[in-house]
Design an enzyme around this catalytic site. Structure first.
Site, short mmCIF file in Angstrom:
data_model
loop_
_atom_site.label_atom_id
_atom_site.label_comp_id
_atom_site.label_asym_id
_atom_site.label_seq_id
_atom_site.Cartn_x
_atom_site.Cartn_y
_atom_site.Cartn_z
N HIS A 58 45.29 37.48 46.22
CA HIS A 58 45.40 38.12 44.90
C HIS A 58 45.72 39.62 44.97
O HIS A 58 45.84 40.25 43.92
CB HIS A 58 44.10 37.93 44.12
CG HIS A 58 42.95 38.65 44.76
ND1 HIS A 58 42.29 38.14 45.87
CD2 HIS A 58 42.40 39.86 44.50
CE1 HIS A 58 41.37 39.01 46.23
NE2 HIS A 58 41.42 40.06 45.43
N HIS A 73 47.67 44.69 42.87
CA HIS A 73 46.64 43.70 42.52
C HIS A 73 47.23 42.72 41.53
O HIS A 73 47.74 43.12 40.49
CB HIS A 73 45.43 44.42 41.91
CG HIS A 73 44.16 43.65 42.06
ND1 HIS A 73 43.86 42.57 41.26
CD2 HIS A 73 43.13 43.78 42.92
CE1 HIS A 73 42.68 42.09 41.63
NE2 HIS A 73 42.21 42.81 42.63
#
Length: 151
Positions: A58, A73
């Protein structure tokens, strides 16, 4: 050395303050911008030339030769997805070029399980005022310049 940081995804540029997470919104890890990605499945690209120093399904960090490191992110709270729906294309320690695919994902799938797909792009530990030519809010293509980082 001034570093050109490019968008890892296509979508719409928004201010970091719009990110629904105080760590990003309050620039606790550094200044930058966020991109609300288009919902189509796509590869997330490296924003700079450098070495992948942190790699999670992620999120990732690429550090340039100058030591400047950029965090990307993918969504907010997506760590809770435990890698589901993310495909790693590189390994930690790999040297990458700006525009090289790092992770494959589907923002619509992230939203379908209740998380925000917004992507903060952060100049880690940069000083306030170190970023110039910041892309205005609005459409951006993967690979377009998001900002210039002056150390």
């Amino acid at each position: 050395m001034t570093l050109r940081v490019s968008s890892p995804v296509s979508g719409s540029v928004v201010a970091l303050s719009a990110v629904p997470d105080p760590v990003f919104a309050q620039t606790m890890v550094g200044p930058g911008v966020a991109v609300q990605p288009s919902t189509a499945a796509a590869d997330v690209l490296s924003p700079i030339d450098g070495v992948v120093v942190t790699l999670h399904p992620h999120a990732f960090v690429v550090a340039g030769d100058s030591g400047q490191a950029v965090l990307v992110h993918l969504g907010i709270d997506t760590v809770k997805m435990k890698g589901d729906g993310f495909t790693l294309h590189v390994v930690k320690g790999e040297t990458v070029r700006a525009g090289q695919p790092i992770i494959g994902w589907n923002p619509a799938a992230v939203e379908a399980v209740g998380y925000s797909s917004i992507c903060p792009v952060v100049a880690l530990d940069a000083q306030n005022g170190a970023l110039t030519d910041v892309a205005p809010d609005g459409p951006v293509n993967a690979g377009d310049t998001l900002f210039l980082w002056h150390p």
